[in-house]
Scaffold this motif. Structure first.
Motif, PDB file in Angstrom:
ATOM      1  N   TYR A 198       0.835  -1.212   0.000  1.00  0.00           N
ATOM      2  CA  TYR A 198       0.000   0.000   0.000  1.00  0.00           C
ATOM      3  C   TYR A 198       0.869   1.260   0.000  1.00  0.00           C
ATOM      4  CZ  TYR A 198      -2.933   3.689   1.959  1.00  0.00           C
ATOM      5  OH  TYR A 198      -3.574   4.889   2.179  1.00  0.00           O
ATOM      6  N   THR A 199       1.923   1.259   0.795  1.00  0.00           N
ATOM      7  CA  THR A 199       2.806   2.426   0.857  1.00  0.00           C
ATOM      8  C   THR A 199       3.451   2.697  -0.499  1.00  0.00           C
ATOM      9  OG1 THR A 199       3.274   1.976   3.198  1.00  0.00           O
ATOM     10  CG2 THR A 199       4.803   3.418   2.028  1.00  0.00           C
ATOM     11  N   LEU A 200       3.897   1.648  -1.158  1.00  0.00           N
ATOM     12  CA  LEU A 200       4.468   1.800  -2.497  1.00  0.00           C
ATOM     13  C   LEU A 200       3.423   2.308  -3.483  1.00  0.00           C
ATOM     14  CD1 LEU A 200       6.609  -1.480  -2.647  1.00  0.00           C
ATOM     15  CD2 LEU A 200       7.459   0.861  -2.399  1.00  0.00           C
ATOM     16  N   ALA A 201       2.187   1.845  -3.310  1.00  0.00           N
ATOM     17  CA  ALA A 201       1.099   2.273  -4.198  1.00  0.00           C
ATOM     18  C   ALA A 201       0.820   3.762  -4.045  1.00  0.00           C
ATOM     19  CB  ALA A 201      -0.167   1.465  -3.893  1.00  0.00           C
ATOM     20  N   ILE A 202       0.859   4.254  -2.817  1.00  0.00           N
ATOM     21  CA  ILE A 202       0.611   5.679  -2.587  1.00  0.00           C
ATOM     22  C   ILE A 202       1.694   6.515  -3.255  1.00  0.00           C
ATOM     23  CG2 ILE A 202       0.470   7.470  -0.822  1.00  0.00           C
ATOM     24  CD1 ILE A 202      -2.004   5.628  -1.123  1.00  0.00           C
ATOM     25  N   ASN A 203       2.941   6.046  -3.215  1.00  0.00           N
ATOM     26  CA  ASN A 203       4.012   6.755  -3.915  1.00  0.00           C
ATOM     27  C   ASN A 203       3.742   6.804  -5.412  1.00  0.00           C
ATOM     28  OD1 ASN A 203       5.509   7.266  -1.584  1.00  0.00           O
ATOM     29  ND2 ASN A 203       6.636   5.340  -1.715  1.00  0.00           N
ATOM     30  N   LYS A 204       3.227   5.712  -5.963  1.00  0.00           N
ATOM     31  CA  LYS A 204       2.860   5.690  -7.385  1.00  0.00           C
ATOM     32  C   LYS A 204       1.766   6.712  -7.671  1.00  0.00           C
ATOM     33  CE  LYS A 204       5.251   2.086  -9.027  1.00  0.00           C
ATOM     34  NZ  LYS A 204       6.167   2.144 -10.202  1.00  0.00           N
ATOM     35  N   ALA A 205       0.770   6.760  -6.806  1.00  0.00           N
ATOM     36  CA  ALA A 205      -0.341   7.691  -6.996  1.00  0.00           C
ATOM     37  C   ALA A 205       0.133   9.131  -6.923  1.00  0.00           C
ATOM     38  CB  ALA A 205      -1.430   7.434  -5.961  1.00  0.00           C
ATOM     39  N   GLN A 206       1.026   9.423  -5.984  1.00  0.00           N
ATOM     40  CA  GLN A 206       1.537  10.785  -5.829  1.00  0.00           C
ATOM     41  C   GLN A 206       2.336  11.230  -7.038  1.00  0.00           C
ATOM     42  OE1 GLN A 206       3.605  10.442  -2.077  1.00  0.00           O
ATOM     43  NE2 GLN A 206       1.807  11.045  -0.890  1.00  0.00           N
ATOM     44  N   ASN A 207       2.885  10.262  -7.776  1.00  0.00           N
ATOM     45  CA  ASN A 207       3.622  10.575  -8.996  1.00  0.00           C
ATOM     46  C   ASN A 207       2.747  10.494 -10.244  1.00  0.00           C
ATOM     47  OD1 ASN A 207       6.173  11.056  -7.794  1.00  0.00           O
ATOM     48  ND2 ASN A 207       6.522   8.858  -7.601  1.00  0.00           N
ATOM     49  N   GLY A 208       1.445  10.345 -10.024  1.00  0.00           N
ATOM     50  CA  GLY A 208       0.501  10.367 -11.138  1.00  0.00           C
ATOM     51  C   GLY A 208       0.289   9.037 -11.832  1.00  0.00           C
ATOM     52  N   ASP A 209       0.895   7.965 -11.337  1.00  0.00           N
ATOM     53  CA  ASP A 209       0.730   6.639 -11.947  1.00  0.00           C
ATOM     54  C   ASP A 209      -0.454   5.949 -11.274  1.00  0.00           C
ATOM     55  OD1 ASP A 209       0.933   4.204 -13.162  1.00  0.00           O
ATOM     56  OD2 ASP A 209       3.011   3.805 -12.568  1.00  0.00           O
ATOM     57  N   TYR A 210      -1.645   6.381 -11.625  1.00  0.00           N
ATOM     58  CA  TYR A 210      -2.847   5.872 -10.967  1.00  0.00           C
ATOM     59  C   TYR A 210      -3.115   4.408 -11.296  1.00  0.00           C
ATOM     60  CZ  TYR A 210      -3.885  10.754  -9.886  1.00  0.00           C
ATOM     61  OH  TYR A 210      -3.824  12.038  -9.418  1.00  0.00           O
ATOM     62  N   THR A 211      -2.826   4.009 -12.521  1.00  0.00           N
ATOM     63  CA  THR A 211      -3.097   2.625 -12.926  1.00  0.00           C
ATOM     64  C   THR A 211      -2.317   1.647 -12.061  1.00  0.00           C
ATOM     65  OG1 THR A 211      -3.510   3.310 -15.208  1.00  0.00           O
ATOM     66  CG2 THR A 211      -3.026   0.991 -14.833  1.00  0.00           C
ATOM     67  N   SER A 212      -1.025   1.908 -11.890  1.00  0.00           N
ATOM     68  CA  SER A 212      -0.198   1.027 -11.047  1.00  0.00           C
ATOM     69  C   SER A 212      -0.637   1.088  -9.592  1.00  0.00           C
ATOM     70  CB  SER A 212       1.277   1.419 -11.154  1.00  0.00           C
ATOM     71  OG  SER A 212       1.758   1.231 -12.471  1.00  0.00           O
ATOM     72  N   ALA A 213      -0.997   2.297  -9.130  1.00  0.00           N
ATOM     73  CA  ALA A 213      -1.422   2.468  -7.744  1.00  0.00           C
ATOM     74  C   ALA A 213      -2.675   1.649  -7.460  1.00  0.00           C
ATOM     75  CB  ALA A 213      -1.670   3.942  -7.452  1.00  0.00           C
ATOM     76  N   ILE A 214      -3.638   1.709  -8.351  1.00  0.00           N
ATOM     77  CA  ILE A 214      -4.887   0.964  -8.164  1.00  0.00           C
ATOM     78  C   ILE A 214      -4.622  -0.534  -8.132  1.00  0.00           C
ATOM     79  CG2 ILE A 214      -7.067   0.341  -9.282  1.00  0.00           C
ATOM     80  CD1 ILE A 214      -7.203   3.270 -10.260  1.00  0.00           C
ATOM     81  N   LYS A 215      -3.767  -0.998  -9.024  1.00  0.00           N
ATOM     82  CA  LYS A 215      -3.440  -2.425  -9.073  1.00  0.00           C
ATOM     83  C   LYS A 215      -2.773  -2.867  -7.774  1.00  0.00           C
ATOM     84  CE  LYS A 215      -0.883  -5.869 -11.763  1.00  0.00           C
ATOM     85  NZ  LYS A 215      -0.005  -6.107 -12.948  1.00  0.00           N
ATOM     86  N   MET A 216      -1.830  -2.067  -7.303  1.00  0.00           N
ATOM     87  CA  MET A 216      -1.101  -2.442  -6.086  1.00  0.00           C
ATOM     88  C   MET A 216      -1.983  -2.376  -4.850  1.00  0.00           C
ATOM     89  SD  MET A 216       2.515  -0.528  -6.930  1.00  0.00           S
ATOM     90  CE  MET A 216       3.347  -1.071  -5.433  1.00  0.00           C
ATOM     91  N   ILE A 217      -2.861  -1.389  -4.774  1.00  0.00           N
ATOM     92  CA  ILE A 217      -3.789  -1.323  -3.641  1.00  0.00           C
ATOM     93  C   ILE A 217      -4.710  -2.535  -3.652  1.00  0.00           C
ATOM     94  CG2 ILE A 217      -5.705  -0.046  -2.603  1.00  0.00           C
ATOM     95  CD1 ILE A 217      -4.328   2.524  -3.511  1.00  0.00           C
ATOM     96  N   GLY A 218      -5.103  -2.958  -4.859  1.00  0.00           N
ATOM     97  CA  GLY A 218      -5.910  -4.170  -4.976  1.00  0.00           C
ATOM     98  C   GLY A 218      -5.177  -5.385  -4.429  1.00  0.00           C
ATOM     99  N   GLU A 219      -3.862  -5.447  -4.666  1.00  0.00           N
ATOM    100  CA  GLU A 219      -3.064  -6.555  -4.139  1.00  0.00           C
ATOM    101  C   GLU A 219      -3.008  -6.506  -2.611  1.00  0.00           C
ATOM    102  OE1 GLU A 219       0.708  -6.148  -6.016  1.00  0.00           O
ATOM    103  OE2 GLU A 219      -0.026  -6.687  -8.013  1.00  0.00           O
ATOM    104  N   SER A 220      -2.901  -5.311  -2.058  1.00  0.00           N
ATOM    105  CA  SER A 220      -2.864  -5.198  -0.594  1.00  0.00           C
ATOM    106  C   SER A 220      -4.196  -5.602   0.017  1.00  0.00           C
ATOM    107  CB  SER A 220      -2.495  -3.770  -0.183  1.00  0.00           C
ATOM    108  OG  SER A 220      -3.553  -2.860  -0.443  1.00  0.00           O
ATOM    109  N   LEU A 221      -5.285  -5.320  -0.692  1.00  0.00           N
ATOM    110  CA  LEU A 221      -6.615  -5.676  -0.178  1.00  0.00           C
ATOM    111  C   LEU A 221      -6.869  -7.177  -0.257  1.00  0.00           C
ATOM    112  CD1 LEU A 221      -8.718  -2.701  -1.566  1.00  0.00           C
ATOM    113  CD2 LEU A 221      -8.424  -3.321   0.833  1.00  0.00           C
ATOM    114  N   LYS A 222      -6.195  -7.864  -1.179  1.00  0.00           N
ATOM    115  CA  LYS A 222      -6.311  -9.324  -1.225  1.00  0.00           C
ATOM    116  C   LYS A 222      -5.693  -9.937   0.025  1.00  0.00           C
ATOM    117  CE  LYS A 222      -6.319  -9.787  -6.276  1.00  0.00           C
ATOM    118  NZ  LYS A 222      -5.563 -10.284  -7.461  1.00  0.00           N
ATOM    119  N   ILE A 223      -4.649  -9.283   0.526  1.00  0.00           N
ATOM    120  CA  ILE A 223      -3.977  -9.777   1.728  1.00  0.00           C
ATOM    121  C   ILE A 223      -4.755  -9.376   2.982  1.00  0.00           C
ATOM    122  CG2 ILE A 223      -1.850  -9.680   3.078  1.00  0.00           C
ATOM    123  CD1 ILE A 223      -0.397  -8.988   0.431  1.00  0.00           C
TER     124      ILE A 223
END
Length: 238
Positions: A11-36
């Motif tokens: 999730y922390t890595l995903a937020i860094n992606k989002a802050q840099n404007g990479d929303y697609t990667s951020a959404i995918k990574m947050i989805g992975e954290s929610l699976k866990i």
């Protein structure tokens, strides 16, 4: 509620992606954290915010509501952005209920109260307008300003001089807010460029600008969050 450490790391890595404007990667990574960790409240709240930035208000509302189902009291501060996404879906009565819930919190600061009251007035206006125009023959047809103004980055908080010839707005690039200017010549907005002079700074994020009607003054906020103390000050430039 205990959250798996691996989920927090992703999730922390995903937020860094989002802050840099990479929303697609951020959404995918947050989805992975929610699976866990399926009950990861912050993850749903962040998804609500990311989808709102992408103007996907249906998905934004859906994720905010998933967060509220986990802990509505803890997530109460998010009823304001939730109300904005509801309004983006055209659900103004629900938006009004949400912002009223937000404003009922006894711990709001003055800035949050002003923001909530502003949104409340806009929702009330929309509801009143719909009620007084039951024939629903009004047309809302916004026009995109085109690629002279808009890019793949976020653009927001515009202000105009009274003659409508100078346009100042904020563009956020990799979480850095910068003022841009466009000038209208022969009815056409020119290619936007960073505001000249010493207003834009590598040290401060600038925002909330307001240009005077004659175009001579610019009042804005500068925040030195990169330095870690999160202080903001008002500035004026001539």
């Amino acid at each position: 509620m205990k959250i798996n450490k691996k989920a927090i790391t992703i999730y922390t890595l995903a937020i860094n992606k989002a802050q840099n404007g990479d929303y697609t990667s951020a959404i995918k990574m947050i989805g992975e954290s929610l699976k866990i960790s399926p009950n990861y409240l912050d993850a749903y709240l962040s998804l609500g915010g990311i989808y709102a930035d992408m103007n996907d208000y249906q998905q934004s509302v859906s994720n905010f509501e998933k967060a509220f189902a986990i802990d509505s009291a803890f997530a109460r501060d998010y009823y304001l952005p939730y109300s904005i996404s509801l309004a983006g879906c055209g659900r103004f009565e629900d938006a009004l209920k949400a912002v009223t819930t937000f404003l009922s919190s006894p711990k709001l600061n003055d800035r949050s109260i002003r923001a909530g009251e502003f949104r409340k007035k806009t929702y009330e206006f929309a509801i009143n307008y719909a009620n007084t125009h039951p024939e629903k023959n009004y047309v809302f047809a916004p026009q995109n300003l085109g690629d002279s103004i808009n890019t793949s980055d976020l653009e927001y908080f515009p202000s105009l001089t009274i003659d409508g010839k100078k346009f100042i707005f904020t563009r956020r690039i990799q979480n850095k807010e910068t003022f841009y200017e466009s000038d209208r010549v022969n009815g056409v907005w020119g290619k936007a460029f960073p505001l000249q002079g010493k207003i834009n700074s590598n040290e401060y994020n600038v925002g909330a600008q307001n240009i005077s009607q004659d175009g001579e003054w610019l009042v804005f906020t500068g925040c030195n969050f990169p330095q870690g103390n999160g202080s903001c000050d008002l500035y004026i430039s001539f």
